[in-house]
Design a protein around this motif. Sequence first.
Motif, mmCIF file in Angstrom:
data_model
loop_
_atom_site.group_PDB
_atom_site.id
_atom_site.type_symbol
_atom_site.label_atom_id
_atom_site.label_comp_id
_atom_site.label_asym_id
_atom_site.label_seq_id
_atom_site.Cartn_x
_atom_site.Cartn_y
_atom_site.Cartn_z
ATOM 1 N N VAL A 45 0.836 -1.201 0.000
ATOM 2 C CA VAL A 45 0.000 0.000 0.000
ATOM 3 C C VAL A 45 0.871 1.250 0.000
ATOM 4 O O VAL A 45 0.597 2.210 -0.737
ATOM 5 C CB VAL A 45 -0.954 0.002 1.207
ATOM 6 C CG1 VAL A 45 -1.713 1.323 1.290
ATOM 7 C CG2 VAL A 45 -1.941 -1.163 1.109
ATOM 8 N N LEU A 62 -9.455 8.678 4.436
ATOM 9 C CA LEU A 62 -9.985 7.327 4.321
ATOM 10 C C LEU A 62 -11.411 7.290 4.847
ATOM 11 O O LEU A 62 -11.662 7.680 5.992
ATOM 12 C CB LEU A 62 -9.120 6.350 5.124
ATOM 13 C CG LEU A 62 -7.601 6.476 4.899
ATOM 14 C CD1 LEU A 62 -6.843 5.816 6.035
ATOM 15 C CD2 LEU A 62 -7.215 5.864 3.570
ATOM 16 N N ALA A 73 -4.268 0.543 4.790
ATOM 17 C CA ALA A 73 -4.161 1.906 4.276
ATOM 18 C C ALA A 73 -3.664 2.866 5.357
ATOM 19 O O ALA A 73 -2.831 3.745 5.093
ATOM 20 C CB ALA A 73 -5.506 2.367 3.724
ATOM 21 N N TRP A 139 -8.121 0.024 -6.598
ATOM 22 C CA TRP A 139 -7.402 -0.506 -5.435
ATOM 23 C C TRP A 139 -6.356 -1.534 -5.872
ATOM 24 O O TRP A 139 -5.235 -1.539 -5.374
ATOM 25 C CB TRP A 139 -8.378 -1.126 -4.444
ATOM 26 C CG TRP A 139 -7.723 -1.742 -3.236
ATOM 27 C CD1 TRP A 139 -7.485 -3.056 -3.010
ATOM 28 C CD2 TRP A 139 -7.176 -1.049 -2.106
ATOM 29 N NE1 TRP A 139 -6.846 -3.240 -1.803
ATOM 30 C CE2 TRP A 139 -6.648 -2.018 -1.226
ATOM 31 C CE3 TRP A 139 -7.105 0.298 -1.749
ATOM 32 C CZ2 TRP A 139 -6.046 -1.684 -0.019
ATOM 33 C CZ3 TRP A 139 -6.513 0.633 -0.539
ATOM 34 C CH2 TRP A 139 -5.985 -0.349 0.308
#
Length: 507
Positions: A45, A62, A73, A139
């Motif tokens: 990530v 987020l 994340a 993603w």
Amino acid sequence: MSELFNAAEYLTERRVTAGDGARTAVHHPRGTLTYAELATEVRRVAGGLAALGVRPEERVVLCMADDVELYTAILGAMYLGAVAVPCSTMLTGPELAVLVADSRARILIGSHHFADAVRTAAEAAPDLQTVIMAGEPSWQSLLDAPPLQRPHTTWDESPALWLYTSGTTGKPKGAMHRHADIRSVCETYAHQVLDIRPDDVCLSVAKLFFAYGIGNSMFFPLSVGAAAILEPSRPSPALMAENAAKYGATLLFGVPSFWGPLLAADLPDDAFAQVRQGVSAGETLPARMFTGIRDRFGVEILDGIGSTEALHIFISNRPGAVVPGSSGHPVPGYEIELRRTDGTVITGTGEPGMLWISGDSICTGYWCRTAVNRTVFQGEWMRTGDQYVRNEGGSLTCLGRTDDVLKVGGIWVSPAEVESRILEHPAVAEAVVIGIPDDDGLDKPIAYVVPRDGALVDPDELITFCKAGLASFKRPRAVVVVAELPKTATGKVQRYRLRQSHTTVPA
């Protein structure tokens, strides 16, 4: 002089180096991650964010469900040296847009559960350039970038995490936390009060976007090689009992708005047989709930007070030495003072005062809120906004927020005291007391109550019940029965919304 320190490395790679690579770090709906696997995902990530041009100290907002994607994340952003900004998933699109714009974020990551709010926020945030949705191609593209091989050379003083206050006043502010703050709450509350151990399994009602929740489900377990349980869904008593049994939860973190329904739930008395300790924060835990959970489920709850600004709990009860109805004693590493309105410090017992705290985990301030910062943060001390009283024996009891304490007939009345009495009534599941002006403009205590399932609340009978256990002037002047109370995502009652619903005492 600042030292090199990265909180994400402290929580992941440090455990792998210590020999915990094969231990389970995270239970999630689709399986588990070991510490080695978690460290790998965090590097992936972080590499993906770097490939998108995210820079150290830049904010990454987020809005995601409690699942592996949010977990990695948050850690990935901090590993890169960026600032993770997990936001409440209960915000509307326009409300989320306010936070995205306020943080000046260029990247927003969401999950499909909250796609509408994310898209609406993206349209209204002028600095936003990239939106990524977990579970979608964006993603996967993030994860396909070369992983970051080592953490950014952050200092202990470097910014790591922003948490917007839960907004019980309706005006959220971004509390800015350093990498060092994360280590601090682990070494104080988690290690010295909870005595968290490598074989513990943590189950939290509070979600990761809340300071309480991120400590429960991330900072604390990862600091010692323990495991966390992630649950994206709403935490009902039945679901929490199911997860506790399935994963063998040993630490159960809740809030009063969970413990009350749990007591009323149709669950076996051994539903939490493996839980060695319960914890409560958010609002004062009524003594009825403490004794009820202990007597029925065999779980002792440690009530405490924490805040977004302090990152976690700074006053807490201790295992085996709980004072029901109190917040307990200061956590090691924190100092507290009760101050009068003129600033002098109260040293004795029984006199209410404003709670001030000092400790290493306190945030550096609110983002772009100069006037508020100058009021709240003074040297090493922070004004909490809570009224407290010191009891015989040194424990501390919350009387409510400064704006919540009422003056009735010239005498101060604590809403918490009245609420505690109301909650002793067998027909009441939840209660909150606020002040509403009468025809003369004088505040009178008004109770809003939620009945237990299948129960009926008679307002007159409840007022009589209060008079039997309280001084007469403390009784509510009216009782309003409601199906539910307005709350923040963290379970705190939004008293200002109740005040807005009435301008005079209801008949």
